[in-house]
Design a protein around this motif. Structure first.
Motif, short mmCIF file in Angstrom:
data_model
loop_
_atom_site.label_atom_id
_atom_site.label_comp_id
_atom_site.label_asym_id
_atom_site.label_seq_id
_atom_site.Cartn_x
_atom_site.Cartn_y
_atom_site.Cartn_z
N ASN A 11 -7.57 -16.76 -3.34
CA ASN A 11 -7.11 -17.25 -2.11
C ASN A 11 -5.59 -17.55 -1.99
O ASN A 11 -5.29 -17.86 -0.85
N GLU A 12 -5.01 -17.49 -3.07
CA GLU A 12 -3.42 -17.72 -2.99
C GLU A 12 -2.80 -16.43 -2.77
O GLU A 12 -2.66 -15.39 -3.62
N THR A 13 -2.42 -16.30 -1.49
CA THR A 13 -2.25 -14.66 -0.92
C THR A 13 -0.96 -14.00 -2.02
O THR A 13 -1.42 -12.81 -2.09
N THR A 14 -0.10 -14.66 -2.12
CA THR A 14 1.24 -14.07 -2.59
C THR A 14 0.72 -13.74 -3.99
O THR A 14 0.96 -12.57 -4.58
N ALA A 15 0.20 -14.52 -4.87
CA ALA A 15 -0.28 -14.25 -6.10
C ALA A 15 -1.21 -13.01 -6.38
O ALA A 15 -1.32 -12.24 -7.14
N GLY A 16 -2.15 -13.18 -5.33
CA GLY A 16 -3.19 -12.39 -5.47
C GLY A 16 -2.87 -10.82 -4.94
O GLY A 16 -3.14 -9.99 -5.57
N TRP A 17 -2.29 -10.73 -3.85
CA TRP A 17 -1.53 -9.42 -3.40
C TRP A 17 -0.78 -8.78 -4.55
O TRP A 17 -0.82 -7.76 -4.76
N ASN A 18 0.30 -9.55 -5.03
CA ASN A 18 0.90 -9.21 -6.00
C ASN A 18 0.15 -8.56 -7.34
O ASN A 18 0.30 -7.57 -7.74
N ALA A 19 -0.75 -9.22 -7.63
CA ALA A 19 -1.64 -8.70 -8.90
C ALA A 19 -2.43 -7.40 -8.36
O ALA A 19 -2.69 -6.72 -9.13
N TRP A 20 -2.91 -7.37 -7.19
CA TRP A 20 -3.92 -6.34 -6.71
C TRP A 20 -2.91 -4.92 -6.83
O TRP A 20 -3.40 -3.80 -7.04
N ILE A 21 -1.81 -5.16 -6.01
CA ILE A 21 -0.83 -4.11 -5.78
C ILE A 21 -0.17 -3.65 -7.09
O ILE A 21 -0.18 -2.36 -7.52
N SER A 22 0.15 -4.66 -8.07
CA SER A 22 0.98 -4.26 -9.03
C SER A 22 0.00 -3.75 -10.32
O SER A 22 0.13 -2.74 -10.97
N GLY A 23 -1.12 -4.30 -10.28
CA GLY A 23 -2.35 -3.68 -11.12
C GLY A 23 -2.78 -2.39 -10.81
O GLY A 23 -2.99 -1.64 -11.88
N PHE A 24 -2.95 -2.16 -9.66
CA PHE A 24 -3.32 -0.69 -9.15
C PHE A 24 -2.35 0.25 -9.44
O PHE A 24 -2.49 1.28 -9.80
#
Length: 120
Positions: A33-46
């Motif tokens: 639900n924390e947009t910045t941390a979540g999106w960073n993890a999704w994009i970087s992890g991918f």
């Protein structure tokens, strides 16, 4: 498959696991639900996982340079994109980023000759 080849696959498998772990971490650790941390993890992890799959298919130096850059980004991103107050996402990003960057740096070091050889 010989032992030497299997040992060379270990760093790429490690990066694949780290990338996949980083990708699923927002859901597992509850910061999706924390947009910045979540999106960073999704994009970087991918990105880390895709580079690891490419490296498993065939080693190329550019893959390691990109992995190094992404690892440094992931480790520094809590402060660069301002989610360092998140007590779960910050250490997760820092640890994963440092490991990915270290693995890539070691692979690049070995690709360029590893230890210096002294001859008499």
């Amino acid at each position: 498959m010989n032992t030497s080849l299997r040992k060379e696959l270990i760093p790429d498998v490690l990066n694949l696991l780290l990338g996949a772990g980083l990708f699923v971490s927002p859901w597992v650790f509850g910061f999706s639900n924390e947009t910045t941390a979540g999106w960073n993890a999704w994009i970087s992890g991918f990105a880390i996982a895709v580079l690891a799959i490419a490296a498993l298919a065939m080693f190329a130096e550019w893959e390691e340079w990109l992995a190094l850059a992404i690892g440094v980004w992931v480790a520094a991103s809590p402060w660069l994109v301002h989610f360092s107050a998140n007590a779960i996402a910050t250490p997760l990003h820092v640890i994963a980023g440092m490991i990915v960057a270290a693995v890539a740096a070691v692979r690049l070091w070995y690709a360029h000759g590893g230890y210096p050889h002294v001859t008499a």
